[in-house]
Design a protein around this motif. Structure first.
Motif, PDB file in Angstrom:
ATOM      1  N   TYR A  82      -2.652  19.891   1.921  1.00 16.90           N
ATOM      2  CA  TYR A  82      -3.148  19.054   1.094  1.00 16.90           C
ATOM      3  C   TYR A  82      -2.124  18.454   0.019  1.00 16.90           C
ATOM      4  CZ  TYR A  82      -6.627  16.846  -1.853  1.00 16.90           C
ATOM      5  OH  TYR A  82      -7.252  15.745  -2.487  1.00 16.90           O
ATOM      6  N   ALA A  83      -1.437  19.285  -0.435  1.00 12.92           N
ATOM      7  CA  ALA A  83      -0.352  19.111  -1.588  1.00 12.92           C
ATOM      8  C   ALA A  83       0.484  17.992  -1.104  1.00 12.92           C
ATOM      9  CB  ALA A  83       0.267  20.297  -2.202  1.00 12.92           C
ATOM     10  N   VAL A  84       1.025  18.452   0.498  1.00 12.41           N
ATOM     11  CA  VAL A  84       1.880  17.466   1.024  1.00 12.41           C
ATOM     12  C   VAL A  84       1.479  16.129   1.210  1.00 12.41           C
ATOM     13  CG1 VAL A  84       3.375  17.356   3.018  1.00 12.41           C
ATOM     14  CG2 VAL A  84       3.422  19.450   1.889  1.00 12.41           C
ATOM     15  N   ILE A  85       0.354  16.045   1.835  1.00 15.92           N
ATOM     16  CA  ILE A  85      -0.353  14.796   2.197  1.00 15.92           C
ATOM     17  C   ILE A  85      -0.416  14.099   0.724  1.00 15.92           C
ATOM     18  CG2 ILE A  85      -2.391  13.659   2.955  1.00 15.92           C
ATOM     19  CD1 ILE A  85      -2.424  15.992   5.089  1.00 15.92           C
ATOM     20  N   GLU A  86      -1.132  14.788  -0.173  1.00 17.81           N
ATOM     21  CA  GLU A  86      -1.498  14.053  -1.525  1.00 17.81           C
ATOM     22  C   GLU A  86      -0.065  13.626  -2.067  1.00 17.81           C
ATOM     23  OE1 GLU A  86      -4.318  14.547  -5.115  1.00 17.81           O
ATOM     24  OE2 GLU A  86      -3.038  16.488  -4.518  1.00 17.81           O
ATOM     25  N   GLY A  87       0.742  14.356  -1.945  1.00 23.30           N
ATOM     26  CA  GLY A  87       2.130  14.044  -2.521  1.00 23.30           C
ATOM     27  C   GLY A  87       2.509  14.691  -3.744  1.00 23.30           C
ATOM     28  N   ARG A 104      -1.347   8.586  -2.583  1.00 21.21           N
ATOM     29  CA  ARG A 104      -1.192   7.488  -3.581  1.00 21.21           C
ATOM     30  C   ARG A 104      -1.769   6.015  -2.745  1.00 21.21           C
ATOM     31  NH1 ARG A 104       4.579   6.513  -4.720  1.00 21.21           N
ATOM     32  NH2 ARG A 104       4.589   5.668  -2.315  1.00 21.21           N
ATOM     33  N   GLU A 105      -1.163   6.123  -1.448  1.00 23.83           N
ATOM     34  CA  GLU A 105      -1.589   5.101  -0.619  1.00 23.83           C
ATOM     35  C   GLU A 105      -3.117   4.994  -0.427  1.00 23.83           C
ATOM     36  OE1 GLU A 105       0.563   2.830   0.694  1.00 23.83           O
ATOM     37  OE2 GLU A 105       1.998   3.695  -0.289  1.00 23.83           O
ATOM     38  N   ARG A 128     -10.155  12.410  -1.863  1.00 21.76           N
ATOM     39  CA  ARG A 128     -10.091  13.771  -1.342  1.00 21.76           C
ATOM     40  C   ARG A 128     -10.605  14.077  -0.342  1.00 21.76           C
ATOM     41  NH1 ARG A 128     -10.672  15.833  -5.806  1.00 21.76           N
ATOM     42  NH2 ARG A 128     -12.890  15.098  -6.308  1.00 21.76           N
ATOM     43  N   ALA A 129     -11.732  13.304   0.269  1.00 18.73           N
ATOM     44  CA  ALA A 129     -12.432  13.160   1.462  1.00 18.73           C
ATOM     45  C   ALA A 129     -11.604  12.781   2.631  1.00 18.73           C
ATOM     46  CB  ALA A 129     -13.865  12.444   1.271  1.00 18.73           C
ATOM     47  N   ARG A 130     -10.830  11.758   2.552  1.00 22.91           N
ATOM     48  CA  ARG A 130      -9.906  11.271   3.475  1.00 22.91           C
ATOM     49  C   ARG A 130      -8.777  12.201   3.932  1.00 22.91           C
ATOM     50  NH1 ARG A 130      -8.151   5.134   2.684  1.00 22.91           N
ATOM     51  NH2 ARG A 130      -7.231   5.494   4.714  1.00 22.91           N
TER      52      ARG A 130
END
Length: 144
Positions: A82-87, A104-105, A128-130
């Motif tokens: 989650y943290a990697v995808i979220e940035g 961010r995107e 968050r859902a995505r």
């Protein structure tokens, strides 16, 4: 009277067609697969094994996402993913971050979409859902 009969027959035919359509199985959309295909497969490959067509253009080869659980003692590292995808997670081994910061995107995309939806949804919850939908799909790619 003839018009009434024709109208009744036409209405009955329309209602029958609508009823048949309602009973027909609807094709389900795999939102996680759609997110992965749209945002990850170009680098990670459609199977998540790091063999996407753009992977060779990166400084470091994309990781094999189908091995994440295996490399983590059989447990999918959901919080880290989650943290990697979220940035929000630093990726020291990457050096310069090649992977887009999808959080961010997604926020940018959702901000635009939600303005069109007149504020019916909270952008943070949609983002968050995505991300969670994407993680759930990656969990299905795991191999033993």
């Amino acid at each position: 009277m003839e018009r009434t009969i024709k109208g009744t027959v036409l209405l009955a035919g329309l209602l029958g067609a609508l009823a048949a359509q309602a009973q027909a199985p609807q094709a389900s959309v795999d939102l996680g697969k759609l997110e992965f295909t749209d945002n990850c497969a170009a680098c990670h490959g459609v199977d998540g094994k790091g063999n996407g067509p753009l992977g060779g253009l990166l400084q470091k080869s994309p990781p094999d996402l189908s091995q994440l659980a295996k490399k983590n003692g059989g447990v999918l590292p959901v919080n880290r993913m989650y943290a990697v995808i979220e940035g929000t997670a630093a990726i020291p081994s990457h050096g310069v971050r090649d992977m887009p910061i999808w959080g961010r995107e997604y926020r940018i995309e959702e901000g635009q979409r939600l303005r069109e939806a007149r504020g019916l949804y909270e952008p943070a919850e949609v983002v968050r859902a995505r991300i969670l939908t994407l993680i759930e799909y990656i969990s299905r790619l795991q191999t033993q």
